[in-house]
Design an enzyme around this catalytic site. Structure first.
Site, mmCIF file in Angstrom:
data_model
loop_
_atom_site.group_PDB
_atom_site.id
_atom_site.type_symbol
_atom_site.label_atom_id
_atom_site.label_comp_id
_atom_site.label_asym_id
_atom_site.label_seq_id
_atom_site.Cartn_x
_atom_site.Cartn_y
_atom_site.Cartn_z
ATOM 1 N N VAL A 15 0.839 -1.210 0.000
ATOM 2 C CA VAL A 15 0.000 0.000 0.000
ATOM 3 C C VAL A 15 0.877 1.265 0.000
ATOM 4 O O VAL A 15 0.664 2.176 -0.810
ATOM 5 C CB VAL A 15 -0.971 0.009 1.204
ATOM 6 C CG1 VAL A 15 -1.819 1.273 1.190
ATOM 7 C CG2 VAL A 15 -1.861 -1.232 1.178
ATOM 8 N N VAL A 34 -5.719 20.591 -4.897
ATOM 9 C CA VAL A 34 -5.648 20.964 -3.481
ATOM 10 C C VAL A 34 -5.304 22.447 -3.298
ATOM 11 O O VAL A 34 -5.713 23.074 -2.318
ATOM 12 C CB VAL A 34 -4.579 20.065 -2.788
ATOM 13 C CG1 VAL A 34 -4.149 20.623 -1.456
ATOM 14 C CG2 VAL A 34 -5.109 18.654 -2.629
ATOM 15 N N VAL A 133 -11.419 -0.276 4.745
ATOM 16 C CA VAL A 133 -12.519 -1.178 4.363
ATOM 17 C C VAL A 133 -12.737 -1.112 2.850
ATOM 18 O O VAL A 133 -12.967 -0.031 2.300
ATOM 19 C CB VAL A 133 -13.842 -0.787 5.064
ATOM 20 C CG1 VAL A 133 -14.933 -1.794 4.730
ATOM 21 C CG2 VAL A 133 -13.672 -0.690 6.567
ATOM 22 N N ILE A 137 -13.012 0.883 -2.881
ATOM 23 C CA ILE A 137 -14.448 1.222 -2.906
ATOM 24 C C ILE A 137 -14.732 2.293 -1.863
ATOM 25 O O ILE A 137 -14.399 2.106 -0.688
ATOM 26 C CB ILE A 137 -15.333 -0.003 -2.565
ATOM 27 C CG1 ILE A 137 -14.883 -1.234 -3.337
ATOM 28 C CG2 ILE A 137 -16.795 0.299 -2.806
ATOM 29 C CD1 ILE A 137 -15.586 -2.505 -2.880
ATOM 30 N N GLU A 191 -3.032 -10.134 3.910
ATOM 31 C CA GLU A 191 -2.441 -9.423 5.045
ATOM 32 C C GLU A 191 -1.032 -9.966 5.286
ATOM 33 O O GLU A 191 -0.730 -11.104 4.909
ATOM 34 C CB GLU A 191 -3.285 -9.655 6.303
ATOM 35 C CG GLU A 191 -4.647 -9.003 6.259
ATOM 36 C CD GLU A 191 -4.551 -7.509 6.033
ATOM 37 O OE1 GLU A 191 -4.005 -6.795 6.877
ATOM 38 O OE2 GLU A 191 -5.020 -7.040 4.985
ATOM 39 N N ASP A 202 -9.973 -10.448 9.323
ATOM 40 C CA ASP A 202 -9.902 -9.206 8.546
ATOM 41 C C ASP A 202 -11.314 -8.729 8.180
ATOM 42 O O ASP A 202 -11.640 -7.550 8.326
ATOM 43 C CB ASP A 202 -9.052 -9.444 7.281
ATOM 44 C CG ASP A 202 -8.966 -8.224 6.398
ATOM 45 O OD1 ASP A 202 -8.138 -7.344 6.687
ATOM 46 O OD2 ASP A 202 -9.746 -8.131 5.422
ATOM 47 N N LYS A 206 -13.396 -5.264 9.419
ATOM 48 C CA LYS A 206 -14.062 -4.347 8.485
ATOM 49 C C LYS A 206 -15.553 -4.249 8.796
ATOM 50 O O LYS A 206 -16.140 -3.162 8.720
ATOM 51 C CB LYS A 206 -13.837 -4.821 7.047
ATOM 52 C CG LYS A 206 -12.381 -4.715 6.607
ATOM 53 C CD LYS A 206 -12.142 -5.511 5.335
ATOM 54 C CE LYS A 206 -10.731 -5.332 4.827
ATOM 55 N NZ LYS A 206 -10.385 -6.299 3.774
HETATM 56 P P1 NDP Z 1 3.178 -4.778 3.699
HETATM 57 O O1 NDP Z 1 3.643 -5.896 4.566
HETATM 58 O O2 NDP Z 1 3.328 -4.905 2.223
HETATM 59 O O3 NDP Z 1 3.941 -3.419 4.129
HETATM 60 C C1 NDP Z 1 4.139 -3.062 5.469
HETATM 61 C C2 NDP Z 1 5.181 -1.964 5.496
HETATM 62 O O4 NDP Z 1 5.365 -1.537 6.832
HETATM 63 C C3 NDP Z 1 6.561 -2.404 4.991
HETATM 64 O O5 NDP Z 1 7.124 -1.394 4.177
HETATM 65 C C4 NDP Z 1 7.378 -2.566 6.279
HETATM 66 O O6 NDP Z 1 8.766 -2.297 6.127
HETATM 67 C C5 NDP Z 1 6.757 -1.490 7.137
HETATM 68 N N1 NDP Z 1 6.926 -1.763 8.555
HETATM 69 C C6 NDP Z 1 6.533 -2.837 9.265
HETATM 70 N N2 NDP Z 1 6.851 -2.693 10.567
HETATM 71 C C7 NDP Z 1 7.475 -1.498 10.679
HETATM 72 C C8 NDP Z 1 8.064 -0.780 11.751
HETATM 73 N N3 NDP Z 1 8.069 -1.269 12.987
HETATM 74 N N4 NDP Z 1 8.614 0.418 11.492
HETATM 75 C C9 NDP Z 1 8.609 0.930 10.241
HETATM 76 N N5 NDP Z 1 8.064 0.304 9.173
HETATM 77 C C10 NDP Z 1 7.510 -0.894 9.392
HETATM 78 O O7 NDP Z 1 1.657 -4.495 4.093
HETATM 79 P P2 NDP Z 1 0.518 -3.834 3.190
HETATM 80 O O8 NDP Z 1 1.042 -2.653 2.480
HETATM 81 O O9 NDP Z 1 -0.164 -4.900 2.410
HETATM 82 O O10 NDP Z 1 -0.536 -3.392 4.322
HETATM 83 C C11 NDP Z 1 -0.344 -2.214 5.066
HETATM 84 C C12 NDP Z 1 -1.652 -1.841 5.725
HETATM 85 O O11 NDP Z 1 -2.638 -1.626 4.745
HETATM 86 C C13 NDP Z 1 -2.221 -2.908 6.661
HETATM 87 O O12 NDP Z 1 -2.901 -2.269 7.716
HETATM 88 C C14 NDP Z 1 -3.225 -3.633 5.771
HETATM 89 O O13 NDP Z 1 -4.243 -4.259 6.523
HETATM 90 C C15 NDP Z 1 -3.774 -2.456 5.003
HETATM 91 N N6 NDP Z 1 -4.405 -2.776 3.739
HETATM 92 C C16 NDP Z 1 -3.754 -3.558 2.834
HETATM 93 C C17 NDP Z 1 -4.317 -3.814 1.599
HETATM 94 C C18 NDP Z 1 -3.662 -4.656 0.576
HETATM 95 O O14 NDP Z 1 -4.283 -4.909 -0.455
HETATM 96 N N7 NDP Z 1 -2.425 -5.107 0.783
HETATM 97 C C19 NDP Z 1 -5.638 -3.242 1.247
HETATM 98 C C20 NDP Z 1 -6.229 -2.410 2.289
HETATM 99 C C21 NDP Z 1 -5.617 -2.207 3.471
HETATM 100 P P3 NDP Z 1 9.696 -3.243 5.207
HETATM 101 O O15 NDP Z 1 9.185 -3.010 3.810
HETATM 102 O O16 NDP Z 1 11.062 -2.745 5.419
HETATM 103 O O17 NDP Z 1 9.449 -4.638 5.697
HETATM 104 N N1 HSE Z 2 -6.083 -8.584 3.056
HETATM 105 C C1 HSE Z 2 -7.153 -7.718 2.708
HETATM 106 C C2 HSE Z 2 -8.059 -8.419 1.718
HETATM 107 C C3 HSE Z 2 -6.621 -6.453 2.115
HETATM 108 O O1 HSE Z 2 -7.669 -9.446 1.176
HETATM 109 O O2 HSE Z 2 -9.181 -7.956 1.516
HETATM 110 C C4 HSE Z 2 -7.674 -5.408 1.878
HETATM 111 O O3 HSE Z 2 -8.130 -4.865 3.063
#
Ligand code: NDP
Ligand code: HSE
Length: 430
Positions: A15, A34, A133, A137, A191, A202, A206
């Site tokens: 993300v 903006v 969530v 969407i 996740e 999850d 939501k």
């Molecule tokens: P990822 O695992 O891809 O990314 C997590 C990021 O957080 C990584 O860059 C990681 O660093 C960094 N990170 C983790 N711990 C720490 C820390 N202690 N200090 C600093 N940085 C940290 O997760 P996602 O991007 O998939 O998900 C992120 C959020 O978005 C979650 O809350 C998820 O539920 C939500 N979300 C995800 C969706 C999806 O489709 N993936 C959709 C909607 C919501 P590093 O890269 O160095 O490991």
């Molecule tokens: N892990 C979540 C999913 C990401 O599969 O819907 C979006 O919130």
């Protein structure tokens, strides 16, 4: 007039990477919308050696979260780390430092959202969480604004992209569970710990967020009854299809006179239902309001691009109000505590698959037990028999019945001498 809006990212994974890319590639367009450019000043990650999907200007990438939280040139912190901690501490520190927050973190918002929002409001700040969530969407803004005039009575949703992707693959291609999950992880839908997806947590987070906003009362994630998809067998998909149904992981929150029931579970949906046709990573949310009637939202529920659309929309909203010099953001909080009821209060139809001894009189015993609990059978069929084990499989579809009565009957059926096990139990919705 502010020269620019400073953005600090915590997390640059699926993300965060999508958000940074959109902010860099669409900088001029966002600036026009903006009234000032949005500038990514810092992006904190855990591991600086990992390859990134986006090229940030030199000096922006850091493994020091404090440098994001303390940078006075950062107006908005975007938390896209996930999980309750340390993400919660990052957000509280950002608020304390006078920064607005945008987050995609459904677990944290479901568990602590009202407290975090109240903290933000007391400081004249806001926390926005559209991406938490339904990926791309729009759901949070409609629930907070566009549907506010309604008394909402029901929310029914396919709200987890990973499980919908897995279920669709299993139903249509007959794919194995493990390979479908691996593909969803590869596509960035899952996740960081996919247990949250496949065990239904999850979706429960939501649903708790949507129910809290929609019903304007606190619905906590632990009040959502949760069943995941890991116990589903290939033959349930086959039988569902033969009977004219599709299996979907459905999140349902309903309000009746006694209170609210909130649940997440795989269910049988008639193939003609709109939600039954929502496949792959797509999510859909059906909301019933007393003024609007049924409203249906549908789109991609996970992945870098759709989710970054929601995060950036929140960022643009906050940035716009900063540029306009707004000193106060609209507060939202629940209005009271409506009781959240258990599953006994649910009334629906059921699909049950029972493994039994292949001998005369078995069906009569099962039918009698159901009847004694007031559960009426709509259809029954005998499926595969195992000659070596001398067992057969009965598939029973019931008429509507209270879940309390159905569960009591199932306990007695499981204890019958002629029953090896109740192999599957799914609610039939729609
Ligand atoms: P990822 O695992 O891809 O990314 C997590 C990021 O957080 C990584 O860059 C990681 O660093 C960094 N990170 C983790 N711990 C720490 C820390 N202690 N200090 C600093 N940085 C940290 O997760 P996602 O991007 O998939 O998900 C992120 C959020 O978005 C979650 O809350 C998820 O539920 C939500 N979300 C995800 C969706 C999806 O489709 N993936 C959709 C909607 C919501 P590093 O890269 O160095 O490991
Ligand atoms: N892990 C979540 C999913 C990401 O599969 O819907 C979006 O919130």
């Amino acid at each position: 007039m502010k020269q620019d809006i400073g953005v600090g990212l915590i997390g640059l994974g699926v993300v965060g990477g999508g958000v940074a890319r959109a902010l860099l590639e669409r900088r001029d367009y966002f600036a026009r919308q903006v009234g000032a450019p949005l500038v990514v000043r810092r992006a904190a990650v855990r591991d600086l050696r990992k390859p990134r999907t986006v090229d940030l200007p030199p000096g922006v990438l850091t493994d020091d979260v404090v440098s994001v939280l303390e940078d006075p040139a950062i107006d908005v912190v975007v938390e896209v780390v996930g999980g309750e901690e340390p993400a919660g501490s990052f957000i509280r520190a950002a608020l304390k430092a006078g920064k607005h927050v945008v987050t995609a973190n459904k677990e944290l918002i479901a568990k602590q959202g009202p407290e975090l929002l109240a903290d933000a409001h007391s400081r004249g700040l806001d926390i926005m969480f559209e991406a938490s969530v339904g990926g791309g969407i729009p759901l949070i803004a409609p629930l907070r604004r566009d549907l506010l005039a309604n008394r909402i009575t029901s929310i029914r949703a396919i709200i987890n992209g990973t499980t919908n992707y897995i279920l669709t693959s299993m139903a249509s291609g007959g794919a194995a569970y493990g390979s479908a999950l691996a593909a969803a992880q590869e596509l960035g839908y899952a996740e960081p710990d996919p247990t949250n997806d496949v065990e239904g947590y999850d979706a429960a987070y939501k649903l708790a967020i949507m129910a809290t906003l929609g019903f304007r009362t606190r619905v906590r994630p632990e009040q959502v009854r949760v069943e995941g998809i890991t116990a589903l067998a290939a033959r349930d998909f086959r039988y569902a299809s033969e009977l004219g149904y599709t299996i979907k992981l459905l999140a349902i929150a309903e309000r009746n006179d006694g209170g609210i029931v909130a649940r997440v579970a795989p269910v049988f949906l008639p193939q003609s239902e709109p939600l039954a046709k929502v496949d792959g990573v797509y999510n859909a949310v059906q909301i019933v309001g007393d003024l609007t009637g049924t409203v249906l939202f549908q789109g991609r529920g996970a992945g870098a691009d759709p989710t970054s659309s929601a995060v950036v929309a929140d960022l643009l909203d906050l940035a716009h109000s900063i540029v306009l010099g707004a000193r106060e953001r609209k507060y939202w909080g629940p209005e009271g505590e409506t009781p959240v009821l258990g599953l006994d209060a649910v009334e629906t139809r059921y699909y049950v698959r029972v493994t039994v001894s292949d001998q005369p009189g078995v069906l009569a015993q099962i039918a009698r037990t159901l009847g004694e609990h007031g559960v009426s059978i709509a259809a029954v069929s005998q499926k595969e028999a195992d000659a070596d084990e001398k067992t057969a499989e009965l598939v029973v579809m019931t008429h509507r019945a209270r879940e309390g009565a159905m569960q009591a009957a199932l306990r007695e059926i499981a204890a019958l001498d002629v029953v090896a096990q109740v192999s599957a139990f799914l609610r039939v919705e729609g």
